[in-house]
Design a protein around this motif. Sequence first.
Motif, PDB file in Angstrom:
ATOM      1  N   TYR A   1      -3.589   2.542  11.009  1.00  0.00           N
ATOM      2  CA  TYR A   1      -3.054   1.233  10.683  1.00  0.00           C
ATOM      3  C   TYR A   1      -2.419   0.560  11.902  1.00  0.00           C
ATOM      4  O   TYR A   1      -1.751   1.200  12.713  1.00  0.00           O
ATOM      5  CB  TYR A   1      -2.041   1.350   9.549  1.00  0.00           C
ATOM      6  CG  TYR A   1      -2.611   2.015   8.321  1.00  0.00           C
ATOM      7  CD1 TYR A   1      -3.636   1.425   7.595  1.00  0.00           C
ATOM      8  CD2 TYR A   1      -2.144   3.262   7.903  1.00  0.00           C
ATOM      9  CE1 TYR A   1      -4.179   2.050   6.475  1.00  0.00           C
ATOM     10  CE2 TYR A   1      -2.678   3.893   6.784  1.00  0.00           C
ATOM     11  CZ  TYR A   1      -3.692   3.271   6.084  1.00  0.00           C
ATOM     12  OH  TYR A   1      -4.233   3.892   4.981  1.00  0.00           O
TER      13      TYR A   1
ATOM     14  N   ARG B   1       0.829  -1.209   0.000  1.00  0.00           N
ATOM     15  CA  ARG B   1       0.000   0.000   0.000  1.00  0.00           C
ATOM     16  C   ARG B   1       0.862   1.258   0.000  1.00  0.00           C
ATOM     17  O   ARG B   1       0.329   2.375   0.078  1.00  0.00           O
ATOM     18  CB  ARG B   1      -0.945   0.002   1.202  1.00  0.00           C
ATOM     19  CG  ARG B   1      -0.260   0.000   2.558  1.00  0.00           C
ATOM     20  CD  ARG B   1      -1.299   0.022   3.687  1.00  0.00           C
ATOM     21  NE  ARG B   1      -0.721  -0.203   5.007  1.00  0.00           N
ATOM     22  CZ  ARG B   1      -0.191   0.733   5.774  1.00  0.00           C
ATOM     23  NH1 ARG B   1      -0.177   1.985   5.354  1.00  0.00           N
ATOM     24  NH2 ARG B   1       0.297   0.431   6.958  1.00  0.00           N
TER      25      ARG B   1
ATOM     26  N   ARG C   1     -10.245   0.466  11.994  1.00  0.00           N
ATOM     27  CA  ARG C   1      -8.900   1.040  11.940  1.00  0.00           C
ATOM     28  C   ARG C   1      -8.443   1.226  10.491  1.00  0.00           C
ATOM     29  O   ARG C   1      -7.849   2.248  10.140  1.00  0.00           O
ATOM     30  CB  ARG C   1      -7.916   0.138  12.696  1.00  0.00           C
ATOM     31  CG  ARG C   1      -8.082   0.183  14.210  1.00  0.00           C
ATOM     32  CD  ARG C   1      -7.283  -0.920  14.889  1.00  0.00           C
ATOM     33  NE  ARG C   1      -7.460  -0.897  16.341  1.00  0.00           N
ATOM     34  CZ  ARG C   1      -6.649  -0.268  17.192  1.00  0.00           C
ATOM     35  NH1 ARG C   1      -5.596   0.388  16.729  1.00  0.00           N
ATOM     36  NH2 ARG C   1      -6.886  -0.288  18.483  1.00  0.00           N
ATOM     37  N   LEU C   2      -8.710   0.218   9.657  1.00  0.00           N
ATOM     38  CA  LEU C   2      -8.333   0.337   8.248  1.00  0.00           C
ATOM     39  C   LEU C   2      -9.142   1.441   7.571  1.00  0.00           C
ATOM     40  O   LEU C   2      -8.608   2.216   6.767  1.00  0.00           O
ATOM     41  CB  LEU C   2      -8.560  -1.000   7.539  1.00  0.00           C
ATOM     42  CG  LEU C   2      -8.113  -1.076   6.078  1.00  0.00           C
ATOM     43  CD1 LEU C   2      -6.603  -0.936   5.964  1.00  0.00           C
ATOM     44  CD2 LEU C   2      -8.576  -2.381   5.438  1.00  0.00           C
TER      45      LEU C   2
ATOM     46  N   TRP D   1      -7.055  -8.376  10.858  1.00  0.00           N
ATOM     47  CA  TRP D   1      -6.348  -7.369  10.073  1.00  0.00           C
ATOM     48  C   TRP D   1      -5.958  -7.914   8.694  1.00  0.00           C
ATOM     49  O   TRP D   1      -5.475  -7.172   7.838  1.00  0.00           O
ATOM     50  CB  TRP D   1      -5.117  -6.871  10.824  1.00  0.00           C
ATOM     51  CG  TRP D   1      -4.442  -5.702  10.184  1.00  0.00           C
ATOM     52  CD1 TRP D   1      -3.230  -5.685   9.570  1.00  0.00           C
ATOM     53  CD2 TRP D   1      -4.944  -4.354  10.086  1.00  0.00           C
ATOM     54  NE1 TRP D   1      -2.934  -4.420   9.103  1.00  0.00           N
ATOM     55  CE2 TRP D   1      -3.972  -3.588   9.409  1.00  0.00           C
ATOM     56  CE3 TRP D   1      -6.120  -3.739  10.515  1.00  0.00           C
ATOM     57  CZ2 TRP D   1      -4.145  -2.233   9.146  1.00  0.00           C
ATOM     58  CZ3 TRP D   1      -6.286  -2.393  10.253  1.00  0.00           C
ATOM     59  CH2 TRP D   1      -5.320  -1.649   9.578  1.00  0.00           C
TER      60      TRP D   1
ATOM     61  N   GLU E   1      -6.545  -6.135   5.359  1.00  0.00           N
ATOM     62  CA  GLU E   1      -5.625  -5.259   4.635  1.00  0.00           C
ATOM     63  C   GLU E   1      -5.274  -5.828   3.260  1.00  0.00           C
ATOM     64  O   GLU E   1      -4.815  -5.098   2.372  1.00  0.00           O
ATOM     65  CB  GLU E   1      -4.342  -5.033   5.447  1.00  0.00           C
ATOM     66  CG  GLU E   1      -3.463  -6.271   5.567  1.00  0.00           C
ATOM     67  CD  GLU E   1      -2.138  -5.999   6.273  1.00  0.00           C
ATOM     68  OE1 GLU E   1      -1.617  -4.872   6.168  1.00  0.00           O
ATOM     69  OE2 GLU E   1      -1.621  -6.934   6.921  1.00  0.00           O
TER      70      GLU E   1
ATOM     71  N   GLN F   1      -9.990   0.374   1.111  1.00  0.00           N
ATOM     72  CA  GLN F   1      -9.744   0.299   2.549  1.00  0.00           C
ATOM     73  C   GLN F   1     -11.001   0.692   3.326  1.00  0.00           C
ATOM     74  O   GLN F   1     -11.295   0.117   4.382  1.00  0.00           O
ATOM     75  CB  GLN F   1      -8.586   1.230   2.944  1.00  0.00           C
ATOM     76  CG  GLN F   1      -7.211   0.718   2.559  1.00  0.00           C
ATOM     77  CD  GLN F   1      -6.112   1.680   2.976  1.00  0.00           C
ATOM     78  OE1 GLN F   1      -6.376   2.796   3.445  1.00  0.00           O
ATOM     79  NE2 GLN F   1      -4.866   1.261   2.817  1.00  0.00           N
TER      80      GLN F   1
END
Length: 547
Positions: free
Chosen positions: A535, A7, A529-530, A395, A398, A22
């Motif tokens: 992050y 990313r 959070r994303l 997570w 991502e 995202q």
Amino acid sequence: MNFSFSRHNLSPREARRERFFQILPGGISWSVIIGMTLFAVMEPLHAAVVIIAFDFYWLMRLFYVTIFLLISYFRLSLEDGTDWNARIHELDLQIHEGYRKTPKGTHAGFRPRFSDWLFRRQLTYLKKSRTAPTAPSHELLHLVIIPCVRETRDIMEPGIISLAEGNYPSKRIMVIIAVEERSHQEVKDGAASLAADYHSRFYDFFIVTHPDGIAGEAKVKGANISCAGRQAETYFRDKGISFEDVIVSCFDADTVVSPNYFSCLTYYFMISPARHRASFQPIPVYHNNIWEAPGFARVLEMGSSFFQLTEATNSEKLVTFSSHSMSFKALVEIGFWPVDMISDDSAIFWKAYIHYDGKYRVIPMYVTLSMDIAAGASLWESAVNVYKQKRRWAWGVENFPIVMRAFMNSPTISRYNKVRHGFKLLEGHLAWATWPFLLGIIGWIPVLFSRKEFSDSVLYYSVQRITATIFNLASLSLLITIVLSLCLLPKRKVKYSIWMRIGHAFEWLLVPVIALFFSGLPALDAQTRLMTGKYMEFWVTTKKRNK
């Protein structure tokens, strides 16, 4: 396909795409939760209809998963008694001494005969593909990379012993412990003492120290194991060892393999036609400290094992998870693991899939390896550690924006594969974050906030009975799950009585609460959070051994 699986350092156009994807999972999850909550409060009659429809869909999915869980468990138990070394020997004879008619097994009983039938079927497919391995089994080398950052010798040693004492010749196994430069001296000394004590039992055994502060790298496991992988690449070049003859396995520091693991892995590597375009996924179980962990953690990790068992039945959509293996040739060609991502275990599959233009897959192996359940010194510390571990697993979302960008840029991956993989990746994370809330909380709001016109309707009295019927039918799946969880428990003798196992069965009644607080909530946390650009950093699971 030439695509940077990261990313970072994106063009303005790619950065906008990355940011959109995202935001998408978290945006949809929050829209579902907030929207359904408001809908249930403001329009309880219509919301009740929608919730009943969802409950019925969930029940059908639950039955579907249970059926394939039983099939996968049957296959696992079927292969439990397989002599993998004998299979490898027969493969060597077939491949390197000329194909001949495969003799039928003479074993009595259904399971051995069915296992022999599977072997003959796989061998026939290998013959037709004309892609047999060029080297015999005794020339194949296994590379095991074990990353550690704060795991001491007592955590790693049981796994090293399992490598040395398995049914596969340990002299065909090379071990690298990948230590972080920032690790405490106790960790470095423990790794060095393991290498010194066990070096003679393996092909080779040494330590690779990953330096801190390398440009473009984050403090993640992928950077550490990639450093070890590049050291191994140099080692094999200097020794004149072909990358095609090396199978690399990346194990967590607490991983303990079953005695048949490397024999089984060698067999699957040899029998698979596209062996250099595949990862090999065992069934992870969490037995190392199962009776030392809290009950909610036992149920949660057993559920993780069941999920992998179910996923193994659909290899076309299977993605690598936790400890797994792959061809070292493929690992070098794709440029090793991502060095700036937390979810390296799943990211390595997507990186390979994109690099090879969709011509990459995961092959399930019906053999287990065991790891630790996240635990702590107290119940609260254990709960915090389990929550953080599940948030780190969640997570894996991502991967979604990177994979979607790659799909948009790829002219060679078929549209069908783009849609089915993209949908499964998104739908899996949405279900992870929303279903526990829909089933555990939101589904009951229409009854609690019912107005007079709803409470006087036939539907009001029917909702509770329909819901009760659905959950009663779901209890059949729960009962099967309880039985399988007892069957998967460690077979070795332990000091705990039968009452501990009975207590474990009753722990499954807490599934709704466990799913809400240790599955749905951490998944929603990760997606939020994303979505907001906060992050995560890599969090190392706390592991300990009782003396």
